[in-house]
Enzyme design. Structure first.
Site, PDB file in Angstrom:
ATOM      1  CB  ILE A   1      -0.914   0.016   1.250  1.00 30.81           C
ATOM      2  CG1 ILE A   1      -1.961  -1.106   1.121  1.00 30.81           C
ATOM      3  CG2 ILE A   1      -1.592   1.375   1.419  1.00 30.81           C
ATOM      4  CD1 ILE A   1      -2.838  -1.260   2.319  1.00 30.81           C
TER       5      ILE A   1
ATOM      6  N   PRO B   1       5.118 -16.295 -10.240  1.00 29.39           N
ATOM      7  CG  PRO B   1       6.353 -16.950  -8.349  1.00 29.39           C
ATOM      8  CD  PRO B   1       5.960 -17.397  -9.725  1.00 29.39           C
TER       9      PRO B   1
ATOM     10  CB  CYS C   1      31.765   4.448  16.466  1.00 30.99           C
ATOM     11  SG  CYS C   1      30.898   5.980  16.849  1.00 30.99           S
TER      12      CYS C   1
ATOM     13  CG  HIS D   1      30.819   5.104  11.680  1.00 32.83           C
ATOM     14  ND1 HIS D   1      30.502   3.863  12.180  1.00 32.83           N
ATOM     15  CD2 HIS D   1      30.361   6.003  12.579  1.00 32.83           C
ATOM     16  CE1 HIS D   1      29.879   4.000  13.335  1.00 32.83           C
ATOM     17  NE2 HIS D   1      29.776   5.283  13.598  1.00 32.83           N
TER      18      HIS D   1
ATOM     19  CD  GLU E   1      31.678   1.753   9.435  1.00 37.76           C
ATOM     20  OE1 GLU E   1      32.800   2.213   9.713  1.00 37.76           O
ATOM     21  OE2 GLU E   1      30.713   1.810  10.222  1.00 37.76           O
TER      22      GLU E   1
END
Ligand code: GLN
Length: 562
Positions: free
Chosen positions: A155, A197, A387, A513, A515
């Site tokens: 929806i 499908p 971190c 971070h 990464e």
């Protein structure tokens, strides 16, 4: 004649089930077009009502991917950045929450005075304007690839699908293309692939006025041409445009798979773009290295969400990238920090070549992380803390090296005697939780001669952040006296960004971070050096084990001969 000056739009939808890899498919198409010399922008349209995924639990949504500008975005943006090798910004991720936020603010201001504010046209106009803004501003891309989150039939994704239907009408057939990613399951009991499908999901798309121009069929192994013809017939998509994306051993192989089926060729033909074939040599070389490594190393990741790999997507990919220059396959061992607390680190870490503690929030599992850091620090096993992982390393060091027994983080306990990790000053008084952390790219200055300096090869770096807490500056002197190196600090020297231990093969903790900035073609220097250190450690470990085994054998022979 096709209008070659206009931006072309590719809309990527998904059917049958979620998690088919729409993000990777969109990024792969982007890469192929970019390698043909076109400028590309990817955008992710997310149907949920959160303004951004920053407030969602990783169990709900996987990793939050932070961009340079500090926006907290969907993890697919990570794929886009890694495949296209470029940094994106907040315009590249739009959520229903943002759309409604804008519309409701406008409505309250009185901008729609007299009108009934509705999904069509107000919501759809806002969605279209965000997609078009990407085309008209910034690097004015040749192609915008818009991925619609969720699965056809949901929806909540309906306003997005309605918007792309309208965009085709307004931008023109030859300037828009619908690519639908679907699943062709293999039913092992019947020994057959099933196309039903896919037929159903295309039917559902057609009901809302969208006829796909191309299908990307996900399947566990390649499917036959006759099956592709069947799909073509039932879905009204030319057989040539029914591409197959079988499971691959590395996601970086997907662009090559698609290129081999002329996916980029067909897209350029559709748009009337006369551009050269993509230059994929470098990319293929990288894929080849990932698939055929010369050695293997075992690295443990100790965290809270070890059962949900999507929570650590960028870390996993960073290891894949770092394995390329080290010519190594990195086998990741997932260890729950709570189990370490329960059974001790030796059981899980005795045979690893490195330990990484990722970022995280909340106290659960923290003691296990601290214990595992103590283990690898003392055993001199390479360590990388990110971190919260870096904060835990500082707590461990304070407790066990500086003898501050009750050192801890203010994040977990408020009445601490020794909050070696404290709330950042600018976080005091912050009560709203959405988008209020220290977010995005900040500069950091490195200490000359440190491991980080060696890795980056430069003294000034910029990395992305997402945190509220920091190393408490009142403890800096004591930590330094005990030989914890403050290898990276903010330019004003107020915030510790990197800690290192010199008397150790590789022990680095970072507040940011890394990464988020690693790319397959350009691995992050810290991940690269961490994996190299792990390879080195592995060699030494195996050499000692071999000597040990030989000695045992010899001892056995000697005993027998007596
Ligand atoms: N929870 C810690 C903080 O807010 C660490 C955050 C993280 O690891 N991303 O500072």
């Amino acid at each position: 004649m096709p209008d070659t000056n206009r931006t072309k739009f590719i809309f990527v939808t998904g059917g049958v089930v979620s998690a088919l890899g729409k993000g990777i498919a969109s990024a792969s198409i982007g890469l192929l077009l970019q390698k043909r010399g076109l400028t590309v922008q990817n955008i992710k349209l997310d149907p949920y009502l959160n303004v951004d995924p920053g407030t969602m639990n990783p169990f709900q949504h996987g990793e939050v991917f932070v961009l340079d500008d500090g926006s907290e975005t969907d993890l697919d943006l990570g794929h886009y950045e890694r495949f296209l090798g470029k940094s994106l910004d907040k315009r590249n991720n739009v959520t229903t929450g943002q759309i409604y936020n804008t519309i409701i603010t406008r409505e309250r201001r009185g901008d729609y005075l007299g009108a009934t504010v509705q999904v069509i046209p107000h919501v759809t106009e806002e969605i279209k304007s965000r997609v078009r803004a990407l085309a008209r501003n910034g690097d004015r891309p040749d192609v915008v690839i818009a991925e619609i989150g969720g699965t056809v039939g949901d929806i909540e994704s309906l306003p997005f699908l309605e918007s792309i239907r309208q965009l085709r009408l307004e931008e023109g057939l030859q300037n828009t293309m619908f690519v639908h990613l679907t699943l062709v399951p293999y039913i092992s009991t019947a020994g057959e692939f099933k196309t039903k499908p896919t037929q159903h999901s295309v039917k559902e798309l057609r009901e809302i006025g969208i006829q796909p121009d191309m299908l990307l069929c996900r399947c566990s192994k390649p499917i036959s041409d006759s099956l592709r013809q069947k799909i073509s017939l039932f879905c009204s998509v030319p057989t040539r445009s029914v591409a197959v994306a079988p499971d691959a051993s590395t996601i970086y192989e997907i662009p090559i798979q698609l290129h081999n089926q002329q996916v980029d060729e067909i897209i350029c033909e559709h748009f009337g773009l006369d551009v050269p074939a993509p230059a994929l040599d470098e990319w293929e070389g990288m894929v080849d290295k990932i698939k055929n490594p010369r050695c293997r190393v075992k690295i443990a990741i100790c965290g809270k969400y070890v059962n949900l790999k999507d929570a650590y997507k960028s870390i996993i990919e960073s290891f894949n990238h770092a394995g390329v220059p080290a010519d190594a396959r990195v086998d990741l061992i997932w260890v729950s920090s709570e189990e370490i607390k329960h059974s001790g680190p030796e059981r899980f870490l005795h045979d690893v070549d490195g330990l990484l503690i990722p970022g995280g929030f909340g106290e659960r599992g923290v003691e296990g992380k601290i214990e595992s850091i103590r283990y690898v620090r003392e055993k001199k096993i390479p360590f990388f803390g990110i971190c919260l992982g870096m904060q835990c390393a500082v707590i461990e060091f304070a407790r066990n090296v500086c003898n501050i027994e009750d050192a801890h983080s203010y994040e977990f306990y408020r009445d601490l005697k020794h909050p070696v990790i404290h709330l950042m000053a600018d976080q005091e008084g912050v009560t709203e939780l959405g988008g209020t952390m220290r977010l995005g790219a900040y500069p950091c200055v490195l200490q000359e001669g440190s491991r980080s300096h060696q890795a980056y090869g430069s003294l000034e770096i910029s990395e992305r952040h997402r945190h509220r807490y920091e190393v408490n500056n009142s403890y800096r002197e004591l930590l330094t006296q005990n030989n914890l190196i403050m290898a990276g600090v903010s330019p004003d020297n107020r915030l510790v960004e990197i800690v290192e231990i010199a008397d150790h093969p590789w022990f680095v903790g970072v507040q940011f971070h890394p990464e988020l900035k690693s790319r397959p073609i350009d691995p992050h220097p810290l991940f690269r050096d961490f994996v190299r250190a792990a390879v080195e450690y592995n060699r030494k470990r195996e050499a000692t084990e071999n000597v040990g085994n030989k000695n045992e054998e010899l001892a056995g022979t000697t005993t027998k001969s007596h």
